[in-house]
Scaffold this motif. Structure first.
Motif, PDB file in Angstrom:
ATOM      1  N   THR A  68       4.176 -28.012 -15.288  1.00  0.00           N
ATOM      2  CA  THR A  68       2.727 -28.191 -15.355  1.00  0.00           C
ATOM      3  C   THR A  68       2.025 -26.906 -14.928  1.00  0.00           C
ATOM      4  N   ILE A  69       1.077 -26.468 -15.761  1.00  0.00           N
ATOM      5  CA  ILE A  69       0.261 -25.302 -15.409  1.00  0.00           C
ATOM      6  C   ILE A  69      -1.189 -25.744 -15.276  1.00  0.00           C
ATOM      7  N   ALA A  70      -1.805 -25.379 -14.154  1.00  0.00           N
ATOM      8  CA  ALA A  70      -3.235 -25.641 -13.986  1.00  0.00           C
ATOM      9  C   ALA A  70      -3.971 -24.390 -14.432  1.00  0.00           C
ATOM     10  N   SER A  71      -5.015 -24.575 -15.247  1.00  0.00           N
ATOM     11  CA  SER A  71      -5.712 -23.417 -15.788  1.00  0.00           C
ATOM     12  C   SER A  71      -7.213 -23.608 -15.668  1.00  0.00           C
ATOM     13  N   GLU A  72      -7.925 -22.503 -15.506  1.00  0.00           N
ATOM     14  CA  GLU A  72      -9.383 -22.544 -15.611  1.00  0.00           C
ATOM     15  C   GLU A  72      -9.728 -23.381 -16.834  1.00  0.00           C
ATOM     16  N   GLY A  84       0.356 -24.595 -25.112  1.00  0.00           N
ATOM     17  CA  GLY A  84       0.804 -25.747 -25.893  1.00  0.00           C
ATOM     18  C   GLY A  84       2.171 -25.503 -26.524  1.00  0.00           C
ATOM     19  N   GLN A  85       2.352 -24.334 -27.126  1.00  0.00           N
ATOM     20  CA  GLN A  85       3.619 -24.042 -27.814  1.00  0.00           C
ATOM     21  C   GLN A  85       4.816 -24.096 -26.864  1.00  0.00           C
ATOM     22  N   ARG A  91      -3.393 -28.793 -16.704  1.00  0.00           N
ATOM     23  CA  ARG A  91      -4.403 -29.467 -15.864  1.00  0.00           C
ATOM     24  C   ARG A  91      -5.619 -28.548 -15.765  1.00  0.00           C
ATOM     25  N   PRO A  92      -6.802 -29.025 -16.186  1.00  0.00           N
ATOM     26  CA  PRO A  92      -7.992 -28.160 -16.136  1.00  0.00           C
ATOM     27  C   PRO A  92      -8.513 -27.979 -14.708  1.00  0.00           C
ATOM     28  N   LEU A  93      -8.965 -26.778 -14.411  1.00  0.00           N
ATOM     29  CA  LEU A  93      -9.583 -26.486 -13.112  1.00  0.00           C
ATOM     30  C   LEU A  93     -11.055 -26.210 -13.361  1.00  0.00           C
ATOM     31  N   ARG A  94     -11.917 -27.022 -12.746  1.00  0.00           N
ATOM     32  CA  ARG A  94     -13.356 -26.824 -12.950  1.00  0.00           C
ATOM     33  C   ARG A  94     -13.803 -25.494 -12.356  1.00  0.00           C
ATOM     34  N   LEU A  95     -14.844 -24.928 -12.972  1.00  0.00           N
ATOM     35  CA  LEU A  95     -15.329 -23.616 -12.528  1.00  0.00           C
ATOM     36  C   LEU A  95     -16.638 -23.755 -11.766  1.00  0.00           C
ATOM     37  N   GLU A  96     -16.721 -23.047 -10.624  1.00  0.00           N
ATOM     38  CA  GLU A  96     -17.953 -23.011  -9.836  1.00  0.00           C
ATOM     39  C   GLU A  96     -18.441 -21.564  -9.826  1.00  0.00           C
ATOM     40  N   ALA A  97     -19.573 -21.317  -9.161  1.00  0.00           N
ATOM     41  CA  ALA A  97     -20.129 -19.954  -9.169  1.00  0.00           C
ATOM     42  C   ALA A  97     -19.153 -18.936  -8.587  1.00  0.00           C
ATOM     43  N   ASP A  98     -18.290 -19.390  -7.659  1.00  0.00           N
ATOM     44  CA  ASP A  98     -17.325 -18.459  -7.055  1.00  0.00           C
ATOM     45  C   ASP A  98     -15.890 -18.722  -7.541  1.00  0.00           C
ATOM     46  N   ASP A 104      -9.249 -28.982  -7.157  1.00  0.00           N
ATOM     47  CA  ASP A 104      -8.557 -29.304  -8.414  1.00  0.00           C
ATOM     48  C   ASP A 104      -7.142 -28.711  -8.413  1.00  0.00           C
ATOM     49  N   VAL A 105      -6.989 -27.554  -7.794  1.00  0.00           N
ATOM     50  CA  VAL A 105      -5.650 -26.944  -7.710  1.00  0.00           C
ATOM     51  C   VAL A 105      -4.750 -27.827  -6.847  1.00  0.00           C
ATOM     52  N   TYR A 106      -5.284 -28.224  -5.667  1.00  0.00           N
ATOM     53  CA  TYR A 106      -4.459 -29.032  -4.751  1.00  0.00           C
ATOM     54  C   TYR A 106      -4.027 -30.337  -5.414  1.00  0.00           C
ATOM     55  N   GLU A 107      -4.913 -30.902  -6.243  1.00  0.00           N
ATOM     56  CA  GLU A 107      -4.598 -32.209  -6.842  1.00  0.00           C
ATOM     57  C   GLU A 107      -3.801 -32.090  -8.127  1.00  0.00           C
ATOM     58  N   SER A 108      -3.590 -30.886  -8.605  1.00  0.00           N
ATOM     59  CA  SER A 108      -3.025 -30.712  -9.955  1.00  0.00           C
ATOM     60  C   SER A 108      -1.541 -31.051 -10.051  1.00  0.00           C
ATOM     61  N   GLY A 109      -0.822 -30.906  -8.962  1.00  0.00           N
ATOM     62  CA  GLY A 109       0.630 -31.099  -9.018  1.00  0.00           C
ATOM     63  C   GLY A 109       1.310 -30.012  -9.838  1.00  0.00           C
ATOM     64  N   ALA A 110       0.604 -28.897 -10.068  1.00  0.00           N
ATOM     65  CA  ALA A 110       1.133 -27.851 -10.940  1.00  0.00           C
ATOM     66  C   ALA A 110       2.105 -26.932 -10.195  1.00  0.00           C
ATOM     67  N   GLN A 111       2.990 -26.318 -10.962  1.00  0.00           N
ATOM     68  CA  GLN A 111       3.902 -25.322 -10.382  1.00  0.00           C
ATOM     69  C   GLN A 111       3.419 -23.904 -10.683  1.00  0.00           C
ATOM     70  N   ALA A 112       2.328 -23.803 -11.453  1.00  0.00           N
ATOM     71  CA  ALA A 112       1.741 -22.481 -11.734  1.00  0.00           C
ATOM     72  C   ALA A 112       0.259 -22.651 -12.035  1.00  0.00           C
TER      73      ALA A 112
END
Ligand SMILES: Cc1ncc(COP(=O)(O)O)c(C=O)c1O
Length: 339
Positions: A68-72, A84-85, A91-98, A104-112
């Motif tokens: 699983t990859i979490a991405s902006e 995809g390929q 897992r999408p990471l929501r974007l804020e001003a900073d 979202d990263v902590y909840e993603s369960g992603a390995q990258a």
């Protein structure tokens, strides 16, 4: 380039080093240390033929370990297609001003995690220093990777320069991805990965189905250009030239556009976003601009997940335009976007 063909450079006629030409890697390592605060040896660098080639190589290295990859939540089409390929769950990471929302990263369960921290593409925000530290801490605790795409980090016009994530990382968790497309020209097709030691080992053990794809002739040309100090001079010149163009663009917007429109991501890079509040949607803004002979680009295409599309927001590039064209373009846009 002519010097490439001098007798002492005969090896440019061969396939070249699988990792990229060692002499070029020496130049890149020194450049990255000085300009981006990246700490690496030339041995950690893998030259590629453009960012997508580099990401493709990297994803091959990660595939067995990372599911699983979490991405902006906004990424360019090539990266989205590659994720995809390679069959990664995204897992999408929501974007804020900073920058990305860390929760979202902590909840993603992603390995990258995939990020463009210097200048988010396409929204243009910079990942704050505090969030960088927290992201690195997360990666260390989870033994996860951070993929740092620093495609235009060299062009920053305001605020303090923020060091790369790679330069702040003590745990070998960051893979740094860079390109010469913005600092020089995309037609060179030269990019690079800076791998942490563990992935470097994996690269060396991997069975490779093709040779180095970046031309040894262009690699040599670039090395000679960098070694002579011409690249550094070019960078200094381009930074002030692009800053001037950006200032002209912002001034023209202030002068001609309505007050309630928003300019997004103007602190660095070679593009800005404009968000209009005049009732026209993205497609209408683009169509009217086209009729007026001005090319502006959609942002909805970058949504990682359908539905996360920003309202009435278009992208404007200014790197390759003259001051006159920039001013004229804004005058025309203000005219056709009225009402
Ligand atoms: C996010 C991002 N990465 C990388 C690049 C450059 O890609 P390449 O090195 O293939 O030219 C771009 C080009 O606009 C980009 O938007």
């Amino acid at each position: 380039m002519n010097r490439c063909f001098w007798p002492e450079n005969r090896k440019v006629f061969l396939y070249g080093d699988l990792q990229g030409e060692p002499e070029l890697r020496v130049e890149i390592a020194s450049y990255l240390r000085q300009i981006r605060g990246v700490h690496c040896t030339p041995e950690q660098i893998i030259i590629g033929a453009g960012t997508y080639h580099s990401l493709d190589l990297l994803f091959q290295l990660l595939r067995d370990e990372v599911k699983t990859i979490a991405s902006e939540d906004a990424v360019n089409a090539g990266t989205k297609a590659l994720l995809g390929q390679h069959g990664f769950e995204c897992r999408p990471l929501r974007l804020e001003a900073d920058g990305i929302k860390l929760e979202d990263v902590y909840e993603s369960g992603a390995q990258a995690v995939y990020v463009t921290p210097s200048h988010q593409f396409p929204f243009g925000m910079t990942l704050s220093a505090g969030k960088r530290i927290r992201l690195l801490k997360w990666a260390q605790e989870q033994q996860a990777y951070i993929i740092e795409n620093d495609y235009d980090g060299e062009f920053r016009y305001g605020g303090k320069p923020i060091p790369s994530l790679q330069g702040l990382d003590n745990g070998g968790r960051v893979v740094y991805v860079g390109t010469f497309s913005k600092v020089l020209t995309p037609s060179f097709r030269i990019s690079y990965l800076v791998l942490p030691p563990m992935l470097l080992e994996r690269f060396r053990l991997m069975r490779h189905s093709y040779d180095q794809l970046a031309s040894p002739i262009l690699q040599k040309t670039l090395q000679l250009f960098m070694q002579a100090g011409d690249f550094e001079r070019h960078m200094r010149k381009m930074r002030s030239l692009y800053q001037r163009k950006r200032d002209i663009l912002l001034q023209a917007i202030r002068q001609h556009m309505p007050e309630d429109m928003e300019v997004i991501g103007a602190d660095s890079g070679l593009h800005i976003l404009i968000r209009m509040h005049n009732g026209l949607d993205e497609a209408q803004l683009i169509a009217r601009a086209k009729q007026a002979g001005v090319a502006v680009y959609p942002t909805s295409t970058y949504a990682l997940v359908p539905g996360l599309v920003p309202p009435s927001t278009v992208l404007l590039g200014f790197g390759g335009l003259s001051a006159e064209h920039i001013r004229e373009g804004i005058v025309r846009l203000a005219d056709v976007w009225r009402d």
